[in-house]
Design an enzyme around this catalytic site. Structure first.
Site, mmCIF file in Angstrom:
data_model
loop_
_atom_site.group_PDB
_atom_site.id
_atom_site.type_symbol
_atom_site.label_atom_id
_atom_site.label_comp_id
_atom_site.label_asym_id
_atom_site.label_seq_id
_atom_site.Cartn_x
_atom_site.Cartn_y
_atom_site.Cartn_z
ATOM 1 N N HIS A 47 5.552 25.514 -20.809
ATOM 2 C CA HIS A 47 6.734 25.103 -20.038
ATOM 3 C C HIS A 47 7.245 26.311 -19.267
ATOM 4 O O HIS A 47 7.175 27.446 -19.752
ATOM 5 C CB HIS A 47 7.845 24.588 -20.965
ATOM 6 N N ASP A 105 -1.702 22.844 -30.212
ATOM 7 C CA ASP A 105 -0.687 22.051 -29.487
ATOM 8 C C ASP A 105 -0.101 22.882 -28.345
ATOM 9 O O ASP A 105 1.112 22.881 -28.110
ATOM 10 C CB ASP A 105 0.411 21.530 -30.421
ATOM 11 N N HIS A 141 0.319 10.438 -32.294
ATOM 12 C CA HIS A 141 1.552 11.229 -32.186
ATOM 13 C C HIS A 141 2.597 10.468 -33.014
ATOM 14 O O HIS A 141 3.152 9.477 -32.570
ATOM 15 C CB HIS A 141 1.962 11.340 -30.713
ATOM 16 N N HIS A 188 -0.661 17.286 -35.076
ATOM 17 C CA HIS A 188 0.408 18.250 -35.391
ATOM 18 C C HIS A 188 1.293 17.835 -36.573
ATOM 19 O O HIS A 188 2.506 17.637 -36.425
ATOM 20 C CB HIS A 188 1.254 18.555 -34.153
ATOM 21 N N GLY A 228 8.118 22.447 -27.014
ATOM 22 C CA GLY A 228 6.732 22.919 -26.947
ATOM 23 C C GLY A 228 6.600 24.407 -26.720
ATOM 24 O O GLY A 228 7.473 25.046 -26.138
ATOM 25 N N HIS A 236 -2.346 20.858 -23.972
ATOM 26 C CA HIS A 236 -1.779 20.237 -22.769
ATOM 27 C C HIS A 236 -2.097 21.145 -21.582
ATOM 28 O O HIS A 236 -1.616 22.277 -21.524
ATOM 29 C CB HIS A 236 -0.263 20.062 -22.926
HETATM 30 ZN ZN LIG Z 1 2.106 15.075 -29.888
#
Ligand SMILES: [Zn+2]
Length: 440
Positions: free
Chosen positions: A325, A321, A195, A248, A340, A78
């Site tokens: 944050h 993954d 997901h 994941h 996360g 991300h």
């Molecule tokens: Zn995901």
């Protein structure tokens, strides 16, 4: 400028394994030279030179006692830009990736706005080029806004450069919607990344359902919240014949379902992340939100099932993954904290532990962190003349403690601070240029 990487073991599973020198010129692999044969054919600059000998116009990288592999590829990160640049930018994320040894990443589309059209895709790719770090291959959304109601402009995004479609961060709840997406993407020859999460079973939970959640008084998330959706999407995969990749994976039940589906010949693949084979829900201590991620850390039984899946090939890939944050989103009550953790700069070392523990061979690890992700993203990363020089040089011996203060990522939310590990990227090369080198 030419670069000669000297003295390393070159390991490209299925292609090369041995002491070789690699000559890089104009961004591509020019030649692979045999150091034991200094007069060998095609030898332009005498690879018999010792590393400290200067050759005009050639930069020599002494990689003695190291390994050179096709660049690591992280299939699930991300990057947060556009929209949440305070967490990560494309620039900072791709530089963090380079430091972690990755030459390419696949970025998830849950940005603000969501990457659900060709303009956002083009923005990400252009920003990625400006970073002069790892390459970015974006994934685009399955549904507009990832809201699960109508299909996104997947064809337009494919023209702009996406390599996969996913509503990652959110499940595609409507089965008919997922079926249509799979049929559409099959026609585009594009995989869908799943997901897998049943939100009704998550029901506001924030860690694994089990004794630890009970002890801490935190609402739990059962394994079935993941495996139900895995089972549904295996069924839809077998209905449509489309390529389905599960992101994941964290539970024993999911791995077993995928194992059986593969035995039947279903077009499925999956990834796990280092925290799922390294930690369990017993690690969630004192409401430390750096241990909160989605899916959550599971039981020891699940951790062992993940390892079995890695060993027998049910799990094709390891992805970080990477989910940065800010402190503000993490330093709150456990149930209110964001899900996360960051992973780009710890993924390699945590995964190398599997090799040190004789669970996976180094070859297997390179397959799961480079070759398989490359195949899924349609990248030819074989170490051979003419291919882009996307290479990772790894120091397998170096021991150190994970220190989030050294992270290039804008965020430091990791449960692995202070952990002793062994092995790291010494140098990362993308298109023949050094995008990361230790201590430089
Ligand atoms: Zn995901």
């Amino acid at each position: 400028m030419q670069i000669l990487i000297k003295g390393a073991r070159v390991l490209d599973p299925g292609n090369l394994d041995g002491k070789k020198d690699i000559l890089v010129k104009d961004g591509v692999i020019e030649a692979i030279l045999d150091p034991s044969d200094p007069t060998g054919p095609g030898d332009p600059i005498d690879p018999g030179h010792s590393p400290d000998v200067q050759i005009p116009g050639v930069q020599i990288i002494d990689a003695s006692n190291m390994i050179v592999i096709p660049g690591l590829i992280d299939i699930h990160v991300h990057l947060r830009e556009p929209g949440q640049e305070y967490k990560e930018t494309i620039d900072s994320g791709l530089k963090a990736a380079a430091k972690g040894g990755f030459t390419a990443v696949c970025s998830m589309p849950n940005t603000i706005p969501v990457n659900d059209n060709g303009q956002v895709t083009a923005f990400i790719i252009n920003k990625g080029k400006q970073a002069h770090a790892a390459k970015v291959y974006p994934a685009g959304a399955i549904s507009q806004g990832s809201l699960g109601t109508s299909l996104a402009e997947i064809y337009d995004m494919q023209q702009a450069g996406i390599r996969a479609a996913t509503d990652d961060g959110l499940p595609v709840e409507n089965s008919q919607m997922m079926r249509r997406a799979l049929e559409y993407c099959k026609g585009l020859d594009m995989p869908i990344f799943v997901h897998a999460e049943d939100k009704s079973l998550v029901d506001g939970g924030s860690m694994n359902e089990g004794p630890s959640a009970t002890f801490w008084g935190i609402k739990g998330i059962p394994n079935a919240a993941e495996s139900i959706m895995v089972l549904r999407d295996i069924a839809l995969c077998e209905l449509t014949g489309a390529a389905v990749h599960f992101c994941h994976m964290s539970t024993a039940q999911s791995i077993e379902a995928i194992r059986q589906a593969k035995k039947r010949g279903a077009n499925v693949s999956c990834e796990t992340a280092p925290h799922y084979f390294t930690l369990t829900d017993e690690a969630v201590l004192d409401y430390d939100t750096n241990f909160k991620m989605n899916p959550p850390l599971r039981s020891e039984n699940d951790r062992l099932a993940i390892i079995d899946g890695l060993v027998d090939g049910t799990i094709d890939m390891i992805a970080s993954d990477h989910a940065p944050h800010s402190v503000d989103e993490k330093e709150v009550e456990f149930d209110r904290a964001a899900f996360g953790i960051v992973g780009l700069e710890t993924s390699l070392a945590l995964s190398l532990k599997l090799v040190q523990d004789n669970i996976l061979s180094l070859t297997d690890l390179v397959v799961k962190m480079s070759k398989q992700p490359a195949k899924m993203l349609r990248i030819d990363n074989d170490i051979k003349p003419g291919n882009p020089a996307d290479l990772t040089i790894i120091d397998l011996e170096i021991q150190y403690e994970i220190d989030p203060d050294t992270f290039i990522s804008k965020c430091k939310n990791t449960p692995f601070a202070g952990r002793q590990v062994q092995g790291e990227a010494f140098l990362t090369m993308v298109d023949g240029r050094i995008v990361y080198q230790k201590n430089q």
